[in-house]
Design a protein around this motif. Structure first.
Motif, short mmCIF file in Angstrom:
data_model
loop_
_atom_site.label_atom_id
_atom_site.label_comp_id
_atom_site.label_asym_id
_atom_site.label_seq_id
_atom_site.Cartn_x
_atom_site.Cartn_y
_atom_site.Cartn_z
N UNK B 105 0.81 -1.20 0.00
CA UNK B 105 0.00 0.00 0.00
C UNK B 105 0.85 1.25 0.00
N UNK B 106 2.09 1.16 -0.47
CA UNK B 106 2.99 2.30 -0.63
C UNK B 106 3.18 3.08 0.66
N UNK B 107 3.34 2.36 1.75
CA UNK B 107 3.59 3.06 3.00
C UNK B 107 5.04 2.83 3.39
N UNK B 108 5.68 3.88 3.89
CA UNK B 108 7.09 3.76 4.28
C UNK B 108 7.21 4.05 5.77
N UNK B 109 7.87 3.14 6.46
CA UNK B 109 8.08 3.31 7.89
C UNK B 109 9.55 3.51 8.15
N UNK B 110 9.88 4.40 9.13
CA UNK B 110 11.27 4.47 9.55
C UNK B 110 11.46 3.44 10.65
N UNK B 111 12.67 2.89 10.70
CA UNK B 111 12.89 1.77 11.61
C UNK B 111 14.33 1.78 12.09
N UNK B 117 9.98 -0.58 14.58
CA UNK B 117 9.35 0.44 13.75
C UNK B 117 9.25 1.73 14.57
N UNK B 118 9.69 2.85 13.99
CA UNK B 118 9.60 4.11 14.73
C UNK B 118 8.34 4.87 14.34
N UNK B 119 8.16 5.11 13.07
CA UNK B 119 7.01 5.90 12.68
C UNK B 119 6.67 5.71 11.21
N UNK B 120 5.42 6.08 10.90
CA UNK B 120 5.00 6.10 9.50
C UNK B 120 5.41 7.44 8.92
N UNK B 121 6.10 7.43 7.80
CA UNK B 121 6.56 8.69 7.19
C UNK B 121 5.46 9.27 6.31
N UNK B 122 5.33 10.60 6.37
CA UNK B 122 4.38 11.25 5.48
C UNK B 122 5.12 11.79 4.27
N UNK B 123 4.59 11.59 3.08
CA UNK B 123 5.30 12.10 1.90
C UNK B 123 5.27 13.63 1.89
N UNK B 124 6.37 14.23 1.46
CA UNK B 124 6.36 15.68 1.35
C UNK B 124 5.90 16.10 -0.04
N UNK B 125 5.95 15.15 -0.97
CA UNK B 125 5.49 15.46 -2.32
C UNK B 125 4.98 14.18 -2.96
N UNK B 126 3.87 14.29 -3.68
CA UNK B 126 3.39 13.11 -4.40
C UNK B 126 3.13 13.51 -5.84
N UNK B 127 3.51 12.65 -6.74
CA UNK B 127 3.24 12.93 -8.14
C UNK B 127 2.70 11.65 -8.77
#
Lengths: 306, 393
Positions: B105-111, B117-127
């Protein structure tokens, strides 16, 4: 034979009437009518609906009407689908379910019995261990797990079979496997243990001492007796396949009766639940009667008139 | 006589010697007296498969009772950010401190590097035209290129981030479900519900079956005949359908399932008990009890039933897996315990929708069901052999 048949037929009728009564009482014990929805209907509409489906009649009249309808093979209208009768739902779903069921019973008997014989003949050797290992797994793994595992391995990962619906003969392979997994394992275990018991008896030794060829000893002398417990299991086998079809048809999205039944449960479609329950029960009760008759033929020691 | 006595006295003390026990008891030919259950236990202990089954069952029960105390999660804690994380994570290395996990589901987590797992990252830009998403972690830009499978994780210069390694999910050992609830704790809670339903339903069946079968067998004659005809009729009816009907009427819940299972599957038990009582009631100890004035109830409860306990216990052990299976089946067709409670069956049912992407959500509870069923079956098989008085050695 004639007297036995009549007696069994009468007890069958009594059972079916009891089934209808019990189903009727249960369905009418539900608090609120079938049209009591979360979104309240206008009183006049609810009244009209009740009037149309004769829900304002006293219970005894509704009951007698229902029994008479069932006697005429009319299971009434569906409460959820306008213009749909329960008969039509059953008619739509039954052919698919029947195909699935017959194939599963055939697979169970044609593979389960030989497997049981093989493992009895090779007792405590590798064929026995393999068959019994698989059979133990088959008895303990629920059919919905078998079904989803089969889909995951063969349809999603290897994509050799379709995952859902009926398109061609290949679409039957996975559902039939999933449906017969339990009974197949059970029948192999049953055949094995009863075969072992028969093979240990004196008359088998006598037959062997007479120099009869081994295949005749097994198929003519041993199997005739060993098969009897298997025949008695055919009734419960059909019941197991029938209930199994609820989940298998749901997982494989097959347009059978089992799926209609589960759907009617989710929709709380009371007449359909009642109708299909009665249909299934009657079907099974008749099947059990047939199995009893077959048993009398297979085992000459049992006299049906006594 | 007197002669020998004199002789015995005249033997000096130090010539006497104690014989050892072995010699003393060599004439005894009896075996140690064991009660029926001691004997059965002795035989059961030798059956390796049943002992494995028994150990698994004990571990299961202990885990179900005490497991939740050791978990930092609650079975109903939701965290949508952490939804559907698998037990094994494939990490990509950003730099020495920062690792990321790319989920379905195109989700990226920092770890961290060991799989926390630390957190779900929010995209700063989507195209969505170019099919890229841009994230920022610790001042570094991460570009997720999902135009072509397999998806690529690029840095700002267009170089791919290296695949680090597969690690275990440290936050949620068995992953999370579609609402981000910890799967391990849900399976443990599922064990509570499933085992509770199985044990209580079996107990209810036991009482009804023993009472019905006991009365039928003990009364005999016409009463027995009528009661057994009723049982015959019930046994030709597909009982699973009536469990389903009862559940529809009673509305899903913990109590209704127990009532439905308990009130329907007692027929086999009644038959077994009746058979036992029929053969036992002709024996002398019953007559003896009757001559000293024991009441019928007392004879039935104190004399007949304890003697019929062996087959009853075996059939109870076999009933438990059936109950677990039936409960799972009911949950699977949508008649199980209501959310957020979860039995193993409901866990499987919930996971069915997404099993292509998240197969572990389906297979882990299924595995729990299978192991439990296997354990009870092994124990039941062993008990059947152990409690059979014909095999007593």
């Amino acid at each position: 034979m004639g007297r036995f048949l009549i007696r069994r037929f009468i007890s069958m009728l009594i059972t079916i009437i009891l089934v209808i009564t019990f189903t009727f009482v249960l369905m009418h014990a539900i608090p609120g009518g079938p049209f009591t929805a979360e979104k309240k209907l206008p009183v006049a509409v609810e009244e009209a609906l009740n009037e149309r489906y004769h829900l304002n009649d006293p219970y005894w009249k509704q009951y007698i009407d229902y029994v008479l309808d069932v006697a005429r093979f009319d299971l009434g209208p569906s409460f959820q689908y306008e213009g749909q009768t329960v008969n039509k739902l059953i008619g739509d779903g039954f052919p698919t379910s029947a195909k699935l069921g017959i194939l599963s019973v055939l697979l169970t008997l044609c593979i389960g019995i030989p497997f049981g014989i093989i493992s009895a003949l090779k007792q405590n050797k590798w064929p026995d261990y393999t068959v019994m290992f698989l059979a133990t797994l088959g008895v303990t793994i629920p059919n919905f797990v078998i079904a989803t595992t089969l889909i995951y391995v063969f349809a999603v990962k290897l994509s050799v079979f379709p995952t859902f619906g009926i398109k061609n003969w290949q679409s039957f392979i996975l559902p039939v496997l999933a449906l017969s997994g339990y009974s197949l394992s059970f029948i192999s275990r049953l055949t094995r243990s009863s075969m072992l018991e028969v093979l240990g008896q004196d008359y088998i030794r006598t037959v062997r001492a007479k120099g009869i060829p081994e295949y005749k000893v097994i198929f003519k002398h041993a199997l005739r007796n060993a098969i009897l417990p298997v025949v008695t299991y055919v009734g419960p086998l059909i019941a197991a396949i029938l209930t199994g079809s609820f989940v298998v048809e749901r997982i494989f999205a097959l347009p059978g009766m089992g799926r209609h039944f589960v759907q009617s449960i989710t929709n709380r479609d009371y007449t359909t639940i009642m109708g299909i329950t009665i249909f299934y029960s009657a079907f099974l009760i008749i099947m059990i009667l047939l199995v009893d008759l077959v048993y009398g033929i297979v085992d000459p020691r049992i006299k049906l008139d006594k | 006589m007197s002669n020998s006595k004199v002789n015995m006295d005249s033997i000096p003390e130090d010539m006497w010697e104690k014989i050892d026990n072995k010699e003393k008891e060599s004439d005894l030919i009896s075996r140690p007296s064991l009660t029926y259950f001691q004997d059965a236990w002795r035989r059961l202990r030798r059956n390796i498969m049943s002992m494995i089954g028994l150990v698994i069952i004990i571990i299961l029960i202990l885990t179900a009772i005490f497991g939740p105390f050791f978990s930092k999660y609650n079975f109903s804690d939701q965290s949508l950010k952490m939804a559907s994380l698998p037990p094994r994570l494939e990490l990509f290395k950003i730099d020495n401190e920062n690792y990321i996990y790319l989920a379905n589901g195109l989700k990226i987590y920092s770890s961290t590097s060991n799989g926390e797992i630390i957190n779900l990252l929010n995209p700063i830009k989507q195209d969505f035209q170019k099919k890229i998403k841009v994230y920022k972690l610790n001042g570094k830009e991460i570009v997720l290129d999902f135009s072509d499978k397999p998806f690529k994780l690029l840095n700002e210069n267009g170089n791919e981030y290296p695949f680090y390694k597969k690690v275990w999910n440290k936050n949620h050992l068995l992953g999370t479900d579609d609402l981000g609830r910890d799967l391990l704790i849900r399976i443990i809670y599922g064990a509570r519900i499933s085992l509770l339903i199985a044990f209580v339903a079996t107990l209810v069946n036991f009482f009804i079956g023993v009472l019905y079968g006991g009365i039928s067998g003990y009364a005999g004659g016409r009463v027995d005949n009528i009661m057994m005809r009723i049982v015959d009729i019930i046994s030709t009816v597909p009982l699973m359908l009536y469990v389903i009907l009862l559940m529809v009427v009673l509305k899903p819940g913990l109590k209704p399932i127990i009532i439905a299972l308990g009130s329907v599957f007692w027929v086999r038990m009644a038959r077994i008990v009746r058979g036992q009582i029929l053969s036992l009631k002709e024996q002398e100890f019953v007559m003896a009890a009757r001559t000293i004035g024991a009441t019928n109830l007392r004879i039935l409860v104190r004399h007949l039933l304890p003697n019929a306990m062996g087959p009853i216990i075996v059939s109870m052990t076999m009933m438990i897996p059936t109950a677990i299976f039936t409960e799972a089946f009911l949950s699977f067709i949508g008649l199980g315990v209501p959310a957020p409670l979860a039995s193993w069956g409901t866990l499987c049912n919930n996971a069915l929708g997404g099993y292509r992407s998240y197969p572990y959500q389906l297979f882990l509870p299924s595995l729990a069901i299978c192991i439990t069923m296997l354990a009870f079956n092994f124990l039941g098989d062993g008990l059947r052999d152990a409690l059979d008085p014909k095999l007593r050695k």
